[in-house]
Structure formats: structure tokens, C-alpha cells
Design a protein around this motif. Structure first.
Motif, mmCIF file in Angstrom:
data_model
loop_
_atom_site.group_PDB
_atom_site.id
_atom_site.type_symbol
_atom_site.label_atom_id
_atom_site.label_comp_id
_atom_site.label_asym_id
_atom_site.label_seq_id
_atom_site.Cartn_x
_atom_site.Cartn_y
_atom_site.Cartn_z
ATOM 1 N N LEU A 209 40.476 21.069 21.041
ATOM 2 C CA LEU A 209 39.323 20.971 20.152
ATOM 3 C C LEU A 209 39.215 22.186 19.238
ATOM 4 C CD1 LEU A 209 36.949 19.086 19.548
ATOM 5 C CD2 LEU A 209 35.607 20.368 21.213
ATOM 6 N N SER A 210 39.634 23.349 19.743
ATOM 7 C CA SER A 210 39.547 24.572 18.946
ATOM 8 C C SER A 210 40.794 24.822 18.109
ATOM 9 C CB SER A 210 39.307 25.776 19.869
ATOM 10 O OG SER A 210 40.384 25.926 20.788
ATOM 11 N N GLY A 211 41.794 23.959 18.208
ATOM 12 C CA GLY A 211 42.980 24.076 17.363
ATOM 13 C C GLY A 211 44.196 24.689 18.023
ATOM 14 N N ARG A 212 44.086 25.094 19.303
ATOM 15 C CA ARG A 212 45.258 25.636 20.003
ATOM 16 C C ARG A 212 46.194 24.496 20.390
ATOM 17 N NH1 ARG A 212 44.251 30.800 22.280
ATOM 18 N NH2 ARG A 212 46.519 30.894 22.560
ATOM 19 N N ILE A 213 47.478 24.769 20.361
ATOM 20 C CA ILE A 213 48.459 23.750 20.760
ATOM 21 C C ILE A 213 48.573 23.746 22.280
ATOM 22 C CG2 ILE A 213 50.889 23.072 20.678
ATOM 23 C CD1 ILE A 213 50.910 24.131 17.799
ATOM 24 N N ILE A 214 48.332 22.581 22.878
ATOM 25 C CA ILE A 214 48.292 22.475 24.340
ATOM 26 C C ILE A 214 49.359 21.547 24.901
ATOM 27 C CG2 ILE A 214 45.854 23.071 24.532
ATOM 28 C CD1 ILE A 214 45.210 20.102 24.606
ATOM 29 N N GLY A 215 50.004 20.771 24.051
ATOM 30 C CA GLY A 215 51.024 19.849 24.539
ATOM 31 C C GLY A 215 51.783 19.222 23.382
ATOM 32 N N PHE A 216 52.726 18.338 23.730
ATOM 33 C CA PHE A 216 53.564 17.713 22.714
ATOM 34 C C PHE A 216 53.849 16.265 23.074
ATOM 35 C CE2 PHE A 216 54.519 22.217 22.796
ATOM 36 C CZ PHE A 216 54.502 22.576 21.448
ATOM 37 N N SER A 242 44.039 12.965 29.894
ATOM 38 C CA SER A 242 42.821 12.160 30.015
ATOM 39 C C SER A 242 41.620 12.846 29.364
ATOM 40 C CB SER A 242 42.513 11.878 31.485
ATOM 41 O OG SER A 242 42.150 13.061 32.171
ATOM 42 N N GLN A 243 41.768 14.132 29.007
ATOM 43 C CA GLN A 243 40.671 14.879 28.397
ATOM 44 C C GLN A 243 40.925 15.184 26.921
ATOM 45 O OE1 GLN A 243 40.321 18.391 30.816
ATOM 46 N NE2 GLN A 243 39.591 17.282 32.612
ATOM 47 N N VAL A 244 42.000 14.615 26.369
ATOM 48 C CA VAL A 244 42.427 14.973 25.018
ATOM 49 C C VAL A 244 42.470 13.738 24.123
ATOM 50 C CG1 VAL A 244 44.333 15.901 23.645
ATOM 51 C CG2 VAL A 244 43.785 16.917 25.866
ATOM 52 N N LEU A 245 42.085 13.924 22.868
ATOM 53 C CA LEU A 245 42.251 12.891 21.854
ATOM 54 C C LEU A 245 43.114 13.472 20.737
ATOM 55 C CD1 LEU A 245 38.602 11.554 21.684
ATOM 56 C CD2 LEU A 245 40.591 10.214 22.388
ATOM 57 N N TYR A 246 44.175 12.772 20.394
ATOM 58 C CA TYR A 246 45.067 13.273 19.344
ATOM 59 C C TYR A 246 44.331 13.257 18.008
ATOM 60 C CZ TYR A 246 49.086 13.815 16.267
ATOM 61 O OH TYR A 246 49.959 14.273 15.307
ATOM 62 N N GLY A 247 44.382 14.399 17.314
ATOM 63 C CA GLY A 247 43.775 14.507 15.991
ATOM 64 C C GLY A 247 42.336 14.979 15.984
ATOM 65 N N ILE A 248 41.744 15.236 17.162
ATOM 66 C CA ILE A 248 40.316 15.585 17.210
ATOM 67 C C ILE A 248 40.029 16.891 16.474
ATOM 68 C CG2 ILE A 248 40.515 16.776 19.422
ATOM 69 C CD1 ILE A 248 37.536 14.626 18.253
ATOM 70 N N PHE A 249 40.938 17.836 16.525
ATOM 71 C CA PHE A 249 40.709 19.118 15.857
ATOM 72 C C PHE A 249 40.572 18.940 14.348
ATOM 73 C CE2 PHE A 249 42.824 22.757 13.646
ATOM 74 C CZ PHE A 249 41.758 23.645 13.760
ATOM 75 N N SER A 284 43.947 7.650 21.208
ATOM 76 C CA SER A 284 44.003 7.814 22.664
ATOM 77 C C SER A 284 45.435 8.022 23.126
ATOM 78 C CB SER A 284 43.402 6.589 23.353
ATOM 79 O OG SER A 284 44.083 5.405 22.958
ATOM 80 N N SER A 285 46.373 8.025 22.186
ATOM 81 C CA SER A 285 47.794 8.296 22.462
ATOM 82 C C SER A 285 48.396 7.320 23.459
ATOM 83 C CB SER A 285 47.982 9.734 22.955
ATOM 84 O OG SER A 285 47.470 10.647 22.020
ATOM 85 N N GLY A 286 48.019 6.064 23.322
ATOM 86 C CA GLY A 286 48.638 5.029 24.140
ATOM 87 C C GLY A 286 48.095 4.894 25.539
ATOM 88 N N THR A 287 47.161 5.745 25.930
ATOM 89 C CA THR A 287 46.595 5.659 27.280
ATOM 90 C C THR A 287 45.254 4.931 27.231
ATOM 91 O OG1 THR A 287 45.398 7.756 27.048
ATOM 92 C CG2 THR A 287 47.653 7.858 27.877
ATOM 93 N N SER A 288 44.836 4.404 28.376
ATOM 94 C CA SER A 288 43.522 3.772 28.462
ATOM 95 C C SER A 288 42.449 4.840 28.305
ATOM 96 C CB SER A 288 43.362 3.061 29.807
ATOM 97 O OG SER A 288 44.335 2.045 29.966
ATOM 98 N N LEU A 289 41.363 4.470 27.671
ATOM 99 C CA LEU A 289 40.265 5.419 27.467
ATOM 100 C C LEU A 289 39.732 5.925 28.800
ATOM 101 C CD1 LEU A 289 37.971 4.118 24.597
ATOM 102 C CD2 LEU A 289 39.124 6.308 24.716
ATOM 103 N N THR A 290 39.376 7.196 28.826
ATOM 104 C CA THR A 290 38.819 7.796 30.038
ATOM 105 C C THR A 290 37.399 8.288 29.762
ATOM 106 O OG1 THR A 290 39.566 10.040 29.512
ATOM 107 C CG2 THR A 290 41.133 8.599 30.678
ATOM 108 N N GLN A 291 36.655 8.569 30.834
ATOM 109 C CA GLN A 291 35.296 9.083 30.695
ATOM 110 C C GLN A 291 35.290 10.403 29.926
ATOM 111 O OE1 GLN A 291 32.568 7.662 31.348
ATOM 112 N NE2 GLN A 291 32.891 6.121 32.916
ATOM 113 N N ASP A 292 36.256 11.259 30.186
ATOM 114 C CA ASP A 292 36.311 12.555 29.498
ATOM 115 C C ASP A 292 36.546 12.382 27.999
ATOM 116 O OD1 ASP A 292 35.864 14.229 31.706
ATOM 117 O OD2 ASP A 292 37.949 14.074 32.331
ATOM 118 N N GLN A 293 37.395 11.436 27.633
ATOM 119 C CA GLN A 293 37.642 11.187 26.211
ATOM 120 C C GLN A 293 36.394 10.636 25.526
ATOM 121 O OE1 GLN A 293 41.057 8.614 26.675
ATOM 122 N NE2 GLN A 293 42.490 10.238 26.089
ATOM 123 N N ILE A 294 35.666 9.791 26.234
ATOM 124 C CA ILE A 294 34.431 9.221 25.681
ATOM 125 C C ILE A 294 33.385 10.317 25.492
ATOM 126 C CG2 ILE A 294 32.502 7.659 26.173
ATOM 127 C CD1 ILE A 294 34.580 5.866 27.621
#
Length: 650
Positions: A209-216, A242-249, A284-294
Motif C-alpha cells: 500500500l505504501s509503494g514498497r515492493i513485496i513480491g513478484f 491474501s492481504q494484497v491487491l495488485y495495483g492498489i498503490f 485479485s491476481s487470480g485468487t479468490s477474494l479474501t476478507q483482508d482484501q475486502i
């Protein structure tokens, strides 16, 4: 961790006009300051800053809070980060409490993983632009997909060379420890040798969310069916998919400004829409939506539109995730693209204006969409239609707001050609069954008669709910703004003689409502009222500052709203909804408090009488005498309260 006394020093030093003034042009307007809201687009200023109260409030979009809240919303930073920002602004030294060795090690590990990820992203990007293989394979692929060089750089896309260990060797050479290369998932260790996880793949960095790269995410470009099309970073100290949304930053600011988030499935959908000018989009990067993403989405908006490519099987598979969105109170709409199109291809073949227009014209609420989709399958089969009704009602039951449930029921009644009362009855039956399951056999006392009462008052609820909500808010407004003020009220002693008594507004309101065992219908309002009652029992009255700075997030916006409310309920409120200015609240405080409490009591009595009357119509003979006695008591109370309000009862 910031010590409590330092935190308080920061809060005491922060001046709301100075903090907001760093970001918004403010002009003096009486005791307050006025400016254009930074959280939504407006031409006429509706953004108020009150230095005296230490709060801001926008009467356009509804956002409000104190200095810390403003920084968290505007800069999209955490609570501790906002405090540190203020500490720097006001030259307050923060000496954080000493951490344990384990805490220090955890922080060091996390920061090391972030640094490794930043290095990897830079390495992959350099490969894409500066190596012959990267340009020939990776860059060519992105350009063939229609991505411009600007958008490739914006999303920091890259390429991992077709080599078993080129990245791992280079990272070790740059002194990045092997254990962080492995724990981040960038390298895989086998028999004391490191291999590159993303070998021969184009790379999509994933930002926090703050713009740091956390994965690929890495996509293979060969047609080898033995290899997964996409490979993602494994779970780590910094990455939990499960806690990340691609493009949110990149999307969060536009989601806030437009009060809407578009949800797609994959990386390229997000990138193509961004390139087409639709920037309030996440995946959601191909995964089912999770409570954390919501929860992450709901931090920025309550409105979400899901973009589908027309694949019916894929849409049905996502129903569970959409039900989760509904249960969290989000307003869910759906857009279906024409056959042969997904968000990626549609964005590439249409202009920005065409895309925006299509999304606006074709967005339908999820309940209507789901009903229509399933109706196409059932045909005239009555069993399948019954299953469809059950399925739809399960989704409607998840919606927390009563008024939205009522609207959905009406719509389904029309689409399914079923009487609305039958749908309500079935919905209530489902509620009772769920309640029994959660609370045990004693819940069987919920009778069919109570269900009938709910149905009979259904059509009156919309109007009465609004009146009840406004009156409950007025009670809380008086507590928040004038709780510590003195009010002189008239009471009767045991002989019936009237006597004047001086006590605080908080004490009078809490005493009058609590002694009659009355409650607020809105749970949040009731909890806030009980908070005042609890403080009063300890000899204190909560202040505006303590309420805003408290841990109850749900209270903060409410408290700010009510502390800035420009209106009060007039004595004629229950009859006509007339309002008057509150510029001289204190001059008429005794009268306002007295009449507001009486109106609150009168409305509760009227509601009780309506319920008794309905029970008399539907009740059994053995209950009639008890109900009639109760009705007589309530009628006497109603007349007494009305006389005190100088009302004429017909």
C-alpha cells in the motif's frame, strides 16, 4: 513503540489549521477555515477546519477527523507514521521504547527482505531494457501486448534471464545474504545451490500500500505445458497474497477521488486499463477474494464494480467472494464485457471515453445480475427455480443494511414473478434458522407471529427509520457538544411538587433514558451512548478529543459529523421535519435538551403501541387482556409526553 506521554505531547502540539494548511488553501470564515476538499473533486468549498475543536469536516464527501486522521487519509500512511510526521513538524523527539532482541531481529529481517525485493526489481528492469535477451524477449512481449514504454516503466515491469542462476549469483555478488534470497522466494535452494525462481519469465512487481515492493509475479513466454503459466512469490514475512491487491498503490488516490474501485482478475487487465485512463482499478491476481482484501478496498471506498469477461463458469466461481463483499456492507455492481473480450482486450480496442461510457451504462447491481444469470439456466423447471430463489435469498440475507435488503427483495419479486411477502417470509425463516443454530434451542421462542409483525410494519419502516435515526443522532449531538454544560430541569418530588435541579447535560440525558430502559436502534449509537453512561458512573464526561482519539474507529466519523452538525431538531420535528439554526444553542440549551429527550421517549412509546396493536390483531385470546393493559399504560404515557410537548392528540 511511541511512549504514551510522547504521543500525547504530539497530539497537544498539533494545530489542525497548520497541518491541513500544508496541503489545502484555507480562507478564514468566522471562527472556522474554509477550503476545497482534497478528498474529492469540488468547485464550491465544503471543507471546514475548526481550530477551536481541532477537527476537519467535509460536508461534501463526509470525511472528517483530527490532524492524525487527516494525514492518514491524505498521505495514506499508518497511525504511527502520522504521529512521526507530526513529531518532525513540531520538532518533538521520539525516543521509542526499547525493543526486545526478538522484535529487533524481526524488524531487521523484514527490512532486509524489502531491500532484497527492491534490488531484484531493479535487476529485472535493467535486464528488460539493457540486455539483448531482455529486449528481444521481454520488451518485445510487452510491446506486442500493446503496452507503451511509459506504462512499462510506471509498473516497473521486468524480465528474468533464461539462466538457472544469473540473478542469484549477481545478488550474492552484491552481498545480499543467501537466507534472504531464499526466504523472499526469489531463489530456490537445492543441494546447496541456488536457482532463480523466475527464470525466463517477464516480471510483474507487486507493491504494498505504501509503494514498497513485496513480491513478484512471473509469466512464462514459452508454450511448454509442463510449466505453470504464472508463478508468484511464496508467502514470506513481507508478502501474504491474501492481504494484497495488485495495483492498489497506484490506484488508491483515484479510488478515493471517484469513490469507486474496479476489480479485475489479472495483472495485464490492470495495466491495460491504466493505459486507457481508467486508473481506479485493482486485481485479485487470480485468487479468490479474501476478507483482508475486502477490508483493504473498504478503506478507500464502499463502492466496487467487478469486471467480467463473459465466462459464465468463471463468474459463478466468484459468487462466494462477491457474497463476502455484500456481507461487509459494500455496494457491489457487475459489468459484463461482450463475447470475446476481457478487460485487457476491451481496453486496448476502445478509447478512454468509450470505456468509461461502457462501464457506466452496463454496470448493474450484483443481486439483479445474479438473478438474471441464473434465470437463464432454470427455464421452466420448478425445482431449479426454487433452488435459485434460495440461492438469491442467501445473498440478500448477507446485506447488513435493511433498506438495501428491502430494495433487493422488491427487485427479485419483479424478476422472479413471486409475491414480495412470500420472499420476505422465506428470508425471515432463514434468519430464524440461522439464529437458532447460533444461539441454541431457546431461540425457538421466535414465533410466526413476530414474523407477521415484521411484515406488517415493513412499508412504514423507511420513513420511521429515518426519523428515528435523526432523533438518536440529536441525542448524541447534545452529549458530544454540551455534555459538560449545566442545564436546569424541572422534576417532581414525591408529593408532586415541581422543583428545579441543576445538573450536567450528560447526567440529565443519561439518567432520563437509562431509568426508562430505553435503547437506541442503531448499534453504533447505542454503544456510544453506553460509553457516556460508563464515563458518568466514574464521575467523568468524555471530551470531543478523547472520543476522536479513542480506539473505536466506527465512532470517529460519527463524532466529527455530530460535532460539526449545522442543524438541530425543532420542536415540530416529528410532525413536519422542520429544522432551525443552532447558532445560539447555549442560549436555549435547557429547552432543547428537555424537548429532545421528550421526543425520544415519545417516539419509543409510539413504536411500542404500534407493536401492541399489531399483536392484538394477530394474537390469541389468552394474550388479549395482557396486551390491552399494556396498551392502556402506553396510551397514558403517550398523552403525558405529548402534553409536556404541548401537542394536541386527536
Amino acid at each position: 513503540m511511541i511512549p504514551i506521554e510522547v504521543k500525547q505531547q504530539i497530539l497537544d502540539s498539533a494545530r489542525i489549521d497548520e497541518v491541513v494548511g500544508d496541503f489545502v488553501i484555507l480562507k478564514r470564515r468566522g471562527a472556522n477555515l474554509l477550503g476545497l476538499c482534497p478528498f474529492h473533486q469540488e468547485k464550491t468549498p465544503s471543507f471546514i477546519v475548526s481550530p477551536a475543536k481541532g477537527i476537519f469536516k467535509c460536508f461534501g464527501c463526509g470525511k472528517g477527523g483530527d490532524s492524525v486522521t487527516f494525514l492518514m487519509e491524505h498521505e495514506q500512511i499508518s497511525y504511527p507514521e502520522a504521529l512521526k510526521y507530526l513529531a518532525r513538524k513540531y520538532n518533538i523527539e521520539i525516543v521509542e521504547e526499547e525493543k526486545t532482541e526478538a522484535q529487533i531481529q524481526k524488524l531487521n529481517d523484514r527490512e532486509s527482505l524489502l531491500q532484497v525485493s527492491e534490488y531484484a526489481s531493479s535487476y529485472f528492469s535493467k535486464n528488460l531494457w539493457e540486455t539483448e535477451q531482455g529486449r528481444a524477449v521481454g520488451l518485445s512481449y510487452f510491446r506486442e501486448r500493446g503496452f507503451s514504454d511509459v506504462i512499462i516503466q510506471k509498473f516497473q515491469l521486468g524480465y528474468c534471464l533464461d539462466s538457472w542462476d544469473a540473478f542469484s549469483k549477481e545478488a550474492l555478488k552484491e552481498s545480499y545474504p543467501k537466507r534472504y534470497l531464499v526466504s523472499s522466494g526469489l531463489s530456490i535452494e537445492k543441494e546447496d545451490r541456488l536457482y532463480d525462481r523466475f527464470r525466463n519469465r517477464v516480471i510483474f512487481p507487486i507493491h504494498s500500500l505504501s509503494g514498497r515492493i513485496i513480491g513478484f509475479g512471473g509469466r512464462v513466454l514459452t508454450v511448454d505445458k509442463t510449466k505453470a503459466k504464472y508463478v508468484n512469490s511464496p508467502e514470506s514475512e513481507i508478502y501474504n497474497k491474501s492481504q494484497v491487491l495488485y495495483g492498489i498503490f497506484l490506484a488508491k488516490r483515484d479510488i478515493i477521488n471517484k469513490d469507486l474501485a474496479y476489480l479485475v482478475e489479472g495483472y495485464t487487465d490492470v495495466i491495460s486499463l491504466h493505459q486507457a485512463g481508467v486508473t481506479n482499478v485493482v486485481a485479485s491476481s487470480g485468487t479468490s477474494l479474501t476478507q483482508d482484501q475486502i477490508k483493504l478496498i473498504s478503506r478507500f471506498t464502499k463502492n466496487i464494480t467487478i469486471l467480467y469477461d463473459g465466462d459464465a463458469a468463471g463468474i459463478k466461481a466468484s459468487f462466494r467472494g462477491i457474497d463476502m463483499l455484500l456481507s461487509q456492507g459494500l455496494n457491489v455492481r457487475v459489468v459484463l464485457f461482450p463475447d470475446g473480450h476481457d478487460p485487457d482486450s476491451f481496453a486496448k480496442s476502445h478509447t478512454s471515453e468509450q470505456i468509461e461510457k461502457y462501464l457506466q451504462l452496463h454496470a448493474v447491481d450484483f443481486i439483479r445480475f445474479k438473478t438474471g444469470l441464473l434465470l437463464e439456466e432454470v427455464g421452466e423447471d420448478p425445482i431449479k427455480k426454487a433452488e435459485l430463489i434460495e440461492n438469491i435469498l442467501e445473498s440478500i440475507a448477507l446485506v447488513p443494511e435493511e433498506i438495501y435488503r428491502a430494495v433487493y427483495i422488491q427487485e427479485c419479486s419483479r424478476l422472479l414473478e413471486i409475491d414480495e411477502s412470500d420472499l420476505i417470509r422465506k428470508l425471515n425463516k432463514n434468519f430464524r434458522a440461522k439464529y437458532k443454530k447460533q444461539h441454541g434451542e431457546y431461540a425457538q421462542n421466535i414465533t410466526e407471529k413476530s414474523e407477521q409483525v415484521v411484515q406488517n410494519i415493513q412499508h412504514k419502516e423507511d420513513e420511521s427509520n429515518l426519523q428515528e435515526d435523526l432523533l438518536e443522532r440529536e441525542i448524541l449531538r447534545l452529549l458530544i457538544n454540551y455534555g459538560k454544560e449545566n442545564t436546569t430541569q424541572i422534576f417532581c418530588d414525591e408529593s408532586g411538587k415541581e422543583i428545579a435541579e441543576i445538573l450536567s447535560v450528560c447526567a440529565y440525558i443519561v439518567q432520563e433514558i437509562s431509568q426508562d430502559e430505553l435503547h437506541f436502534k442503531n448499534t453504533c449509537y447505542e454503544n456510544l451512548f453506553q460509553h457516556f453512561s460508563m464515563y458518568l458512573q466514574k464521575g467523568n464526561i468524555p471530551t470531543l478529543e478523547t472520543l476522536i482519539a479513542g480506539e473505536k474507529e466506527e465512532w470517529k466519523t460519527l463524532v466529527v459529523d455530530l460535532s460539526c452538525a449545522p442543524y438541530e431538531i425543532s420542536p415540530k420535528w416529528l410532525d413536519k421535519g422542520i429544522y432551525v439554526s443552532t447558532e445560539k444553542d447555549k442560549d436555549k440549551l435547557d429547552k432543547i435538551v428537555y424537548e429532545t429527550v421528550l421526543m425520544f421517549k415519545l417516539q419509543k412509546v409510539q413504536q411500542m403501541m404500534e407493536t401492541v396493536n399489531l399483536n392484538l390483531k394477530e394474537g390469541i385470546e389468552e394474550e388479549a387482556l395482557v396486551l390491552l393493559s399494556r396498551k392502556k399504560q402506553l396510551d397514558l404515557m403517550r398523552k403525558m409526553l405529548s402534553e409536556k410537548l404541548r401537542r394536541i392528540i386527536g
